[in-house]
Structure formats: structure tokens, C-alpha cells
Design an enzyme around this catalytic site. Sequence first.
Site, PDB file in Angstrom:
ATOM      1  N   HIS A 298      27.891  88.403  88.479  1.00 22.50           N
ATOM      2  CA  HIS A 298      27.705  88.493  89.937  1.00 22.50           C
ATOM      3  C   HIS A 298      28.904  89.163  90.627  1.00 22.50           C
ATOM      4  CE1 HIS A 298      23.948  86.586  91.006  1.00 22.50           C
ATOM      5  NE2 HIS A 298      24.226  85.458  90.377  1.00 22.50           N
TER       6      HIS A 298
ATOM      7  N   GLU B 165      28.463  81.833  92.097  1.00 24.03           N
ATOM      8  CA  GLU B 165      29.380  82.956  91.890  1.00 24.03           C
ATOM      9  C   GLU B 165      30.381  83.154  93.019  1.00 24.03           C
ATOM     10  OE1 GLU B 165      26.131  82.985  92.566  1.00 24.03           O
ATOM     11  OE2 GLU B 165      25.514  84.750  93.707  1.00 24.03           O
TER      12      GLU B 165
ATOM     13  N   GLU C 115      19.947  88.510  91.685  1.00 25.02           N
ATOM     14  CA  GLU C 115      19.738  87.682  90.493  1.00 25.02           C
ATOM     15  C   GLU C 115      19.110  88.428  89.311  1.00 25.02           C
ATOM     16  OE1 GLU C 115      21.208  84.994  90.150  1.00 25.02           O
ATOM     17  OE2 GLU C 115      21.695  84.436  92.213  1.00 25.02           O
TER      18      GLU C 115
ATOM     19  N   HIS D  10      26.761  84.933  83.374  1.00 24.72           N
ATOM     20  CA  HIS D  10      25.926  85.173  84.549  1.00 24.72           C
ATOM     21  C   HIS D  10      26.769  85.165  85.830  1.00 24.72           C
ATOM     22  CE1 HIS D  10      22.157  84.807  86.940  1.00 24.72           C
ATOM     23  NE2 HIS D  10      22.954  84.160  87.766  1.00 24.72           N
ATOM     24  N   GLU D  11      27.540  84.126  86.012  1.00 19.39           N
ATOM     25  CA  GLU D  11      28.322  84.037  87.257  1.00 19.39           C
ATOM     26  C   GLU D  11      29.371  85.146  87.315  1.00 19.39           C
ATOM     27  OE1 GLU D  11      26.817  82.334  89.238  1.00 19.39           O
ATOM     28  OE2 GLU D  11      25.715  81.012  87.878  1.00 19.39           O
TER      29      GLU D  11
ATOM     30  N   ASP E  99      16.145  78.620  99.797  1.00 22.94           N
ATOM     31  CA  ASP E  99      16.509  77.778  98.645  1.00 22.94           C
ATOM     32  C   ASP E  99      15.288  77.456  97.787  1.00 22.94           C
ATOM     33  OD1 ASP E  99      19.130  77.677  99.327  1.00 22.94           O
ATOM     34  OD2 ASP E  99      19.100  75.630 100.104  1.00 22.94           O
TER      35      ASP E  99
HETATM   36  N1  BES Z   1      23.616  82.295  92.917  1.00 20.30           N
HETATM   37  C1  BES Z   1      22.959  81.428  92.010  1.00 20.30           C
HETATM   38  C2  BES Z   1      22.763  80.038  92.538  1.00 20.30           C
HETATM   39  C3  BES Z   1      21.996  79.952  93.842  1.00 20.30           C
HETATM   40  C4  BES Z   1      20.883  80.741  94.077  1.00 20.30           C
HETATM   41  C5  BES Z   1      22.384  79.055  94.798  1.00 20.30           C
HETATM   42  C6  BES Z   1      20.204  80.643  95.281  1.00 20.30           C
HETATM   43  C7  BES Z   1      21.703  78.959  95.998  1.00 20.30           C
HETATM   44  C8  BES Z   1      20.602  79.756  96.244  1.00 20.30           C
HETATM   45  C9  BES Z   1      23.674  81.355  90.668  1.00 20.30           C
HETATM   46  O1  BES Z   1      24.250  82.556  90.277  1.00 20.30           O
HETATM   47  C10 BES Z   1      22.639  81.045  89.623  1.00 20.30           C
HETATM   48  O2  BES Z   1      21.762  81.828  89.450  1.00 20.30           O
HETATM   49  N2  BES Z   1      22.764  79.909  88.936  1.00 20.30           N
HETATM   50  C11 BES Z   1      21.873  79.515  87.890  1.00 20.30           C
HETATM   51  C12 BES Z   1      22.500  79.693  86.554  1.00 20.30           C
HETATM   52  C13 BES Z   1      22.088  80.850  85.779  1.00 20.30           C
HETATM   53  C14 BES Z   1      22.654  80.880  84.392  1.00 20.30           C
HETATM   54  C15 BES Z   1      20.721  81.372  85.869  1.00 20.30           C
HETATM   55  C16 BES Z   1      21.566  78.046  88.020  1.00 20.30           C
HETATM   56  O3  BES Z   1      22.222  77.388  88.841  1.00 20.30           O
HETATM   57  O4  BES Z   1      20.715  77.551  87.324  1.00 20.30           O
HETATM   58 ZN    ZN Z   2      22.835  84.000  89.768  1.00 22.26          ZN
END
Ligand code: BES
Ligand code: ZN
Length: 633
Positions: free
Chosen positions: A329, A301, A348, A325-326, A403
Site C-alpha cells: 500500500h 497501511e 486494494e 500487503h500493507e 466499511d
Molecule cells: N486498508 C485495508 C483495511 C481497511 C479497508 C480498513 C477498508 C478500513 C476500510 C487493509 O490494507 C487490508 O486490506 N487489510 C486486510 C488484510 C489483507 C492481507 C487483505 C484485512 O484487514 O483483512
Molecule cells: Zn489493503
Amino acid sequence: MFGRPWCAAMVGFIGIAANWAAADPNRPDPHSLSRPDQVRVTHLDWSMTVDFQTRTLRGSASWHIVREPGCPPEAPLILDTRGLRIREVRAIAAAGAAPRTVPYRLGPVDPLLGAPLVIEIPADTTTVVVAYETSPEASALQWVAPEGTAGKRHPFLYSQCQAIHARSLLPCQDSPRVRFTYEATLVAPAHLKAVMAAEGPRPGPRPEGRDADDREAAHQFVMEHPIPSYLVALAVGDLEFRSLGERTGVWAEPATLERAAFEFADVEAMLAAAERRFGPYRWGRYDILVLPPSFPYGGMENPRLTFATPTVLAGDRSQVALIAHELAHSWSGNLVTNATWADFWLNEGFTVYLERRIVADVFGERRAAMESVLGLGELEDALAKLPPRDQILNPDLTGRDPDESVTPIAYEKGALFLETLAARLGRDRVQAFLKNYFDQFAFRSITTAQFEDYLRAELFRGGPPPVDLQAWIHQPGLPADAARPASARFDQIAALARRWFTGELDAAQLDTADWTTLEWLHFLRSLPPELNAEQMAALDSVFRLTESGNAEIACQWLEMAIRAGYRAADGRLEEFLSSVGRRKFLMPLYEALLTVPGGRERAERIFEQARAGYHPIAVESIQKRIAQPSPPS
Ligand code: BES
Ligand code: ZN
């Protein structure tokens, strides 16, 4: 010298309303070595040259700083770094004053947190300029060779700073409770386009600032809203822009642009729906950047410019929830930000709830309900696998890599908490509460404790909570009072799965003509976890699932194929693992391989072959998993 508690107590006592102080000063961020309670950054002037030959960024970061009241005049400025080569540090006393070289040292390297850059600054310092260069191994950056792109002709660079990778790109106070505005200049090869998650010059054919030989061009960006470091983002590649609506558009390689524009056609409508529910969109434009396949996430996001995996381009607009979703955010996360990674569920969990409200408005409640039921399934699987301490919404992550705590707990347990409140109190009340919440805490970073206080005061109006708050936020497992999302459509699908499995129906008798990705996923997940190879073959001969180009369906199917020993899918599995870098798809497949007889050798062989195309974040996760012993089979 001056211990943290002393300073924190002073800040609390004086009660200043700084951003940082708003985020519970008594709990330091365990993922940053910086001390924003003493000297805090407020603005960045960043100037970097992108060098594809050496795979480095070289330039300077100039930080405006303030001293927090009550902190000693000799307190240093401490910035997080990881692998940065520091060339020189200078301090400026007042606007127009000459910069003076100041002493600095890099502290010991912590394997998780990197090294603190401790800068001795005169008490009257207003600006600190760090000249430095990044390492070719910077964990925030992926330098993609031409073969790893859609066009195969030009290299590509992109960043991914969440959770704690910004420090490998930029010496910074790498804690989400520290916010700053910035201006940036990126100098990049003139035949490529540089973009940032900030306001940039309108895309045009000839960027200004080319050097004499026409080899490099400078691109300027401004972020006028205070953001945390994890939302700094850039990309450089053979990129083109296509407008999707008044405030929305897409950046992609020329080879992908058309498909991307088709896939994201509903973005402007989603933005309008989100604003109706959650208040004004405060970031100006909302664009999407399609990345090379190695991008380790589905989406990220970054403000004004969501970064997205190319696997979202399924050709049927089936992955719109990811964009919802994004986009969501922009309120939960970017506007109101988790103060530490232990508060990640505030980003999240809320975003998943918002995402489904946007999906409900634009694509109907029926679709949102299906997404919720799939989410519940993912949550139940996670609860069955994760140790109790990893099932808590507000966990203690001290000493742990944030992470690795990206699991359905923060996402789905968090969203289900809000769903449960909506079921008890009515959606409208939760809706009104959320809108006020975003307004109240706009451009601030908050802790779970602060949210709880606000929830008790505003939604519960000082009365008894309608749910078991303690169980939801601080205990493992699924609270007994959880709402149960349901979908009549999914109940039918599950019934069909049962009838096929018991032999009552042949695969050819299933009417799947109007199934979307969601129905397919639910059908496959409703089957017993371990089908045998003949059963897999029977489904495959009718539905050609091994050949599915839809990454969600392919991933689900291939995981089942591994567990069933359905070897006809072996080739496709290798191809999938070699062409997709999204961690969410890679992890379950490697996990499945590592748990079936003979699978470990296959996993290791495929990984060795494919890892060059993965992002360092994905490589690290897979390596960690491979290093664990396989369970006895
Ligand atoms: N912000 C997250 C991705 C993230 C989280 C990167 C923690 C690094 C550390 C992003 O918004 C996300 O949640 N992406 C999901 C997609 C979503 C539809 C649930 C993904 O990448 O799967
Ligand atoms: Zn997210």
C-alpha cells in the site's frame, strides 16, 4: 447558494492542476459533506491532549487553506465532523496576524456522514483554528482497558480512520481526494509512549516535554508528504521499539515484542523487493505496530507505520503476506490513492497484486500461486453470496457505508484483473506499466475513469483492449476472459482431501508434516462444505485442529464445526470469539451461527459477552448482521 455544478464546471474549464481537480471534479465524493472544490485544506497543525480518564482528545486543529480559482469570496470552509464538541473557531489572515473569532455552525447530523462544520471566513483567511474535543464514542478511536492488552497493566488507545472515521477524531475534509501535510503534538501520560504514522522523535527512554509533576509528556510528529485524512493515525500505550533492519522496525507491548520481532524478520527483504519492482519507497521508514486483539482488521497501511492485528503473530512467519500487503500500500493506496470509496479497488485490488509479486520474490512463485488460488476461492464464494450490484469493481456507493463494502470483490476481482492483463500481455509489460503509473500519479488521488484513460493510453497504447474492460470494471460477475490461477501443490492437496473424504485414506495416513497454513486452508476448503460431526471428530483426533493457535486455521475450522454441528468445538469457539476482534474472522463465524438451527441464541449470547472487547466497527457490522432475519433452516 452557489451550486456544486457551477463551481465544478469552472474548475474544469480553467483546468487547474490542483490535486482535487485531478480527481474528476464532476463527480463529488458522496461520503464527504465538505466542499474542497471551493475552499480546500493544504496543511494541518494539530495539537491534542490524550485523556484516558474521560476518553477524549482535547486541543486544536489549525488548517492552512486555499481558495480554488473561480469560487466566490464568501464561500465558507466546510469540514466533516462526527460527534465533535466544537469550542471555538478562529481565522487568521496572514502569517503573524492576530486570530479573530469567526461564526460557525454545525449542520444537521447525517447518520452515515456526520455533521458539516460550516465556518464563515473572511476572504483573506489563510488559516482556520478549530478548538474542540472528541466524544468518548468517537468511531475512529478505541480506548482499550488494561485487561484488553497483552500486558494487562496499562490502557491503550489506537485510531482506525479508514474509511470515514477521521471526522470523529479531527474536523477535516474527510475525502480521500483531499491531501494535506501535517505536524502534530500529542500530550499523553508520561509513562506511556505515543506514536503516529508520521516522522517522530527517535524512540528514547525519557521523552521530552514532561510537565512539572512528570505526569504528561509531549510527542511531536511531522508528515511531510501530502496524505488523505484516512491515513492519519495514532496510538498510545506501553510500547517498545525493536529495530529489524536499516529502515524497518516494530513497536509492540513489551510482552509481545520478542514474538513480533521474530515474525517480521523478513520485512527489510520485502521492502527491498518492493522497491526493485515498484520504484523508490518514498516514506522514509517502514515500521509495524502490533495492536491489542480488538483491532478490527488484519492490517492497516498507515504511512511509515503499519498497524497490525496480534493474530499475525502465528509463531511460524506464516502470515507474511499480510505484511507484504500493507507494505505494498505504500505504492498502491498511499502514493496513488483512490479518489472516492467507489474507487477502492484501485487501492486494494492493486495492492493484492503487488503483495503477491513481493511474496513471489521473497518466498517463491509457488507460494504466490497458492495465495492466488486461495484468493480465487474467496472471490467465487463472494460472487455466490453477494447481490449483483455488490459485485462491481467500481460501484455506486451513494448512501452506503464504505466499511460494509470491504469484500473480496475489490481485493480479489481487482487483483485478478491485473493477473489477467499479465497473462495476456506478459508480466513484464504490466510490471513496467505499474512502475510508471506510481510515478505518474505519485501523491495524487485518482478515479477509476482516470485510471481507465491511463490504461488505454499507456498499456494498450491506444489499441483495442486485450480484455473486456467494461465487464471487468462496470459489470457484476466474473468476466469470461478471466485468468485461472493454478497451483500444482494445491492440486495434490485437493486430491488428498478427496481421498480422505471418500474413505480411501485415513486421517492418520495423510502426510501433513510440511504443510503450512496455506496447505491447511486449501485442504479444509477443498472438503464438501458440510461435513458431519463424525467426520470432523475423525480429523480433529489426528490433527487437533480445534486447539490450533493459528487464527486463520482456527477460523476456517470453527466455521466448519458450526455447520457440521460438531459440538466438541463449542468451548473453543466461544474462546476464539471472545479473544479475537478481527472482523474478517468474526463475521463468518457469526454468519455461520446465525444460519444453523439454535445458532441464533448462541450468537446473541456470545456477542453480548464478547462485545466489550470488540471495536465499534466490528460491533456495528455484527449488530447489522444479527438484526437481519436468519434464513429458514
Ligand atoms: N486498508 C485495508 C483495511 C481497511 C479497508 C480498513 C477498508 C478500513 C476500510 C487493509 O490494507 C487490508 O486490506 N487489510 C486486510 C488484510 C489483507 C492481507 C487483505 C484485512 O484487514 O483483512
Ligand atoms: Zn489493503
